[in-house]
Scaffold this motif. Sequence first.
Motif, PDB file in Angstrom:
ATOM      1  N   LEU A 246       0.773  -1.261   0.105  1.00  0.00           N
ATOM      2  CA  LEU A 246       0.020   0.110   0.047  1.00  0.00           C
ATOM      3  C   LEU A 246       0.960   1.181   0.039  1.00  0.00           C
ATOM      4  O   LEU A 246       0.558   2.106  -0.739  1.00  0.00           O
ATOM      5  N   THR A 247       2.017   1.360   0.566  1.00  0.00           N
ATOM      6  CA  THR A 247       2.938   2.419   0.629  1.00  0.00           C
ATOM      7  C   THR A 247       3.535   2.585  -0.682  1.00  0.00           C
ATOM      8  O   THR A 247       3.416   3.520  -1.090  1.00  0.00           O
ATOM      9  N   VAL A 248       3.830   1.542  -1.525  1.00  0.00           N
ATOM     10  CA  VAL A 248       4.398   1.643  -2.558  1.00  0.00           C
ATOM     11  C   VAL A 248       3.375   2.118  -3.615  1.00  0.00           C
ATOM     12  O   VAL A 248       3.806   3.001  -4.373  1.00  0.00           O
ATOM     13  N   PHE A 249       2.283   2.016  -3.442  1.00  0.00           N
ATOM     14  CA  PHE A 249       1.184   2.395  -4.251  1.00  0.00           C
ATOM     15  C   PHE A 249       1.095   3.798  -3.943  1.00  0.00           C
ATOM     16  O   PHE A 249       0.750   4.711  -5.000  1.00  0.00           O
ATOM     17  N   GLY A 250       0.741   4.220  -2.870  1.00  0.00           N
ATOM     18  CA  GLY A 250       0.774   5.771  -2.529  1.00  0.00           C
ATOM     19  C   GLY A 250       1.947   6.335  -2.861  1.00  0.00           C
ATOM     20  O   GLY A 250       1.716   7.499  -3.648  1.00  0.00           O
ATOM     21  N   LEU A 251       3.356   5.712  -2.868  1.00  0.00           N
ATOM     22  CA  LEU A 251       4.543   6.555  -3.222  1.00  0.00           C
ATOM     23  C   LEU A 251       4.432   6.735  -5.005  1.00  0.00           C
ATOM     24  O   LEU A 251       4.713   7.840  -5.491  1.00  0.00           O
ATOM     25  N   LEU A 252       4.106   5.714  -5.612  1.00  0.00           N
ATOM     26  CA  LEU A 252       3.832   5.613  -7.118  1.00  0.00           C
ATOM     27  C   LEU A 252       2.895   6.766  -7.536  1.00  0.00           C
ATOM     28  O   LEU A 252       3.189   7.427  -8.463  1.00  0.00           O
ATOM     29  N   GLY A 253       1.641   6.846  -6.851  1.00  0.00           N
ATOM     30  CA  GLY A 253       0.784   7.679  -7.328  1.00  0.00           C
ATOM     31  C   GLY A 253       1.283   9.180  -6.837  1.00  0.00           C
ATOM     32  O   GLY A 253       0.879   9.962  -7.839  1.00  0.00           O
ATOM     33  N   PHE A 254       1.984   9.277  -5.804  1.00  0.00           N
ATOM     34  CA  PHE A 254       2.497  10.559  -5.504  1.00  0.00           C
ATOM     35  C   PHE A 254       3.287  11.154  -6.481  1.00  0.00           C
ATOM     36  O   PHE A 254       3.230  12.340  -6.854  1.00  0.00           O
ATOM     37  N   LEU A 255       4.422  10.181  -6.708  1.00  0.00           N
ATOM     38  CA  LEU A 255       5.584  10.669  -7.807  1.00  0.00           C
ATOM     39  C   LEU A 255       4.571  11.018  -9.111  1.00  0.00           C
ATOM     40  O   LEU A 255       5.188  11.835 -10.065  1.00  0.00           O
ATOM     41  N   THR A 256       3.763  10.061  -9.593  1.00  0.00           N
ATOM     42  CA  THR A 256       3.508  10.137 -10.812  1.00  0.00           C
ATOM     43  C   THR A 256       2.709  11.309 -11.061  1.00  0.00           C
ATOM     44  O   THR A 256       2.604  12.001 -12.226  1.00  0.00           O
ATOM     45  N   ASP A 257       1.599  11.758 -10.151  1.00  0.00           N
ATOM     46  CA  ASP A 257       0.916  13.032 -10.034  1.00  0.00           C
ATOM     47  C   ASP A 257       2.003  14.187 -10.247  1.00  0.00           C
ATOM     48  O   ASP A 257       1.782  15.197 -10.691  1.00  0.00           O
ATOM     49  N   TRP A 258       3.164  14.190  -9.515  1.00  0.00           N
ATOM     50  CA  TRP A 258       4.343  15.215  -9.363  1.00  0.00           C
ATOM     51  C   TRP A 258       4.755  15.416 -10.857  1.00  0.00           C
ATOM     52  O   TRP A 258       4.907  16.380 -11.340  1.00  0.00           O
ATOM     53  N   VAL A 259       5.140  14.126 -11.411  1.00  0.00           N
ATOM     54  CA  VAL A 259       5.602  14.182 -12.697  1.00  0.00           C
ATOM     55  C   VAL A 259       4.763  14.736 -13.900  1.00  0.00           C
ATOM     56  O   VAL A 259       4.975  15.551 -14.853  1.00  0.00           O
ATOM     57  N   PHE A 260       3.432  14.400 -13.656  1.00  0.00           N
ATOM     58  CA  PHE A 260       2.443  14.800 -14.649  1.00  0.00           C
ATOM     59  C   PHE A 260       2.374  16.308 -14.543  1.00  0.00           C
ATOM     60  O   PHE A 260       2.305  17.069 -15.749  1.00  0.00           O
ATOM     61  N   ARG A 261       2.119  16.882 -13.352  1.00  0.00           N
ATOM     62  CA  ARG A 261       2.012  18.509 -13.150  1.00  0.00           C
ATOM     63  C   ARG A 261       3.358  19.121 -13.473  1.00  0.00           C
ATOM     64  O   ARG A 261       3.101  20.255 -14.335  1.00  0.00           O
ATOM     65  N   LEU A 262       4.511  18.679 -13.262  1.00  0.00           N
ATOM     66  CA  LEU A 262       5.762  19.279 -13.864  1.00  0.00           C
ATOM     67  C   LEU A 262       5.734  19.289 -15.465  1.00  0.00           C
ATOM     68  O   LEU A 262       6.048  20.254 -15.989  1.00  0.00           O
ATOM     69  N   VAL A 263       5.482  18.012 -16.044  1.00  0.00           N
ATOM     70  CA  VAL A 263       5.627  18.019 -17.631  1.00  0.00           C
ATOM     71  C   VAL A 263       4.507  19.003 -18.185  1.00  0.00           C
ATOM     72  O   VAL A 263       4.807  19.713 -19.237  1.00  0.00           O
ATOM     73  N   THR A 264       3.250  18.716 -17.607  1.00  0.00           N
ATOM     74  CA  THR A 264       2.193  19.750 -18.281  1.00  0.00           C
ATOM     75  C   THR A 264       2.467  21.236 -18.009  1.00  0.00           C
ATOM     76  O   THR A 264       2.169  21.866 -18.869  1.00  0.00           O
ATOM     77  N   SER A 265       3.101  21.312 -16.973  1.00  0.00           N
ATOM     78  CA  SER A 265       3.287  23.036 -16.917  1.00  0.00           C
ATOM     79  C   SER A 265       4.351  23.381 -17.617  1.00  0.00           C
ATOM     80  O   SER A 265       4.318  24.603 -17.938  1.00  0.00           O
ATOM     81  N   LEU A 266       5.428  22.776 -17.878  1.00  0.00           N
ATOM     82  CA  LEU A 266       6.344  22.830 -18.853  1.00  0.00           C
ATOM     83  C   LEU A 266       6.026  22.934 -20.382  1.00  0.00           C
ATOM     84  O   LEU A 266       6.188  23.932 -21.095  1.00  0.00           O
ATOM     85  N   ALA A 267       5.254  21.877 -20.729  1.00  0.00           N
ATOM     86  CA  ALA A 267       4.982  21.703 -22.248  1.00  0.00           C
ATOM     87  C   ALA A 267       3.737  22.506 -22.568  1.00  0.00           C
ATOM     88  O   ALA A 267       3.821  22.981 -23.791  1.00  0.00           O
ATOM     89  N   LEU A 268       2.925  22.675 -21.548  1.00  0.00           N
ATOM     90  CA  LEU A 268       1.567  23.480 -22.092  1.00  0.00           C
ATOM     91  C   LEU A 268       1.538  24.864 -21.238  1.00  0.00           C
ATOM     92  O   LEU A 268       0.460  25.244 -20.913  1.00  0.00           O
ATOM     93  N   ARG A 269       2.678  25.431 -20.782  1.00  0.00           N
ATOM     94  CA  ARG A 269       2.620  26.745 -20.232  1.00  0.00           C
ATOM     95  C   ARG A 269       1.746  27.549 -20.866  1.00  0.00           C
ATOM     96  O   ARG A 269       0.964  28.460 -20.045  1.00  0.00           O
ATOM     97  N   ARG A 270       2.063  27.894 -21.974  1.00  0.00           N
ATOM     98  CA  ARG A 270       1.244  28.965 -22.869  1.00  0.00           C
ATOM     99  C   ARG A 270      -0.330  28.737 -22.785  1.00  0.00           C
ATOM    100  O   ARG A 270      -0.892  29.767 -22.903  1.00  0.00           O
TER     101      ARG A 270
END
Length: 274
Positions: A246-270
């Motif tokens: 369960l902890t691994v699931f939570g960490l994977l989801g947390f990191l995936t959400d962080w990467v998703f926000r980072l990528v979208t904020s950089l690629a789709l900033r405009r």
Amino acid sequence: MTDRRAQTPAATAPERARPAGAWRGRSGHVMAIVGSLVFFVVCWQLASTFLFNEKLLPGPVTIFQTAVPMFVDEGLVDHIMISLDRVVIGFVLGGVVAIVVGLLIGRIRLFDALVGPPLQFLRFLSPTALIPVAIIWFGIAEASKVFLIFWATFLFAVVTIIQGAKTIPQTRLRSAQTIGASSWTALWRVVLPSSVPFIVGGLRTAVAASFMSIIPAELLAAQSGLGYLLSQATITMDTPRVFVILTVFGLLGFLTDWVFRLVTSLALRRYLTT
């Protein structure tokens, strides 16, 4: 001339101070996140030690001691990668279909009339409820797990995308039509860019849905993956192993959400800035 020279350093001083202030702001935000996580872990350990039976609620120390041999000797990394592969494939397929269907329903009345009512009926069928259908259709092969993740991603994203496509300012569409843009050109050049904030928001919600759907899918119809390990640990009543997964699931989801926000904020900033 003397007065102007004297005023120049004072005028530019705030501009020079901005990067340092911005850096302090970012550093403070990171420290707040780290402090919040540390506080959560400490409270968890204290609750496990003094409030609950550790056999029912293992603490972080016990979970770490259990996780090390699972990573080193039991191939936990392989199961993590298998689950991530399923999530990525289902999420990409579901996200693409959700964007296309959402934009068409949001902007084309005939498509909305034909597809909208069946979609409203189907979106109340959760991925968990469709597990028997997935097993009947695809067996326990990879396609059944991917189908359930696809379904969860599509359902959670498409509603937000439809709403975004329907709330586009009419002035933008009229301006495109004024210069001779066809309906399909306006859909591609106006509707899609204007809907990007809603698409990103819908897909971010769908990220969590995809992780939530992989657990029941692998619990009932898999021979590998984190959900499969979770079912095996549950059968043997091995609570520390359950909490490791369960902890691994939570960490994977947390990191995936962080990467998703980072990528979208950089690629789709405009498209995301107002």
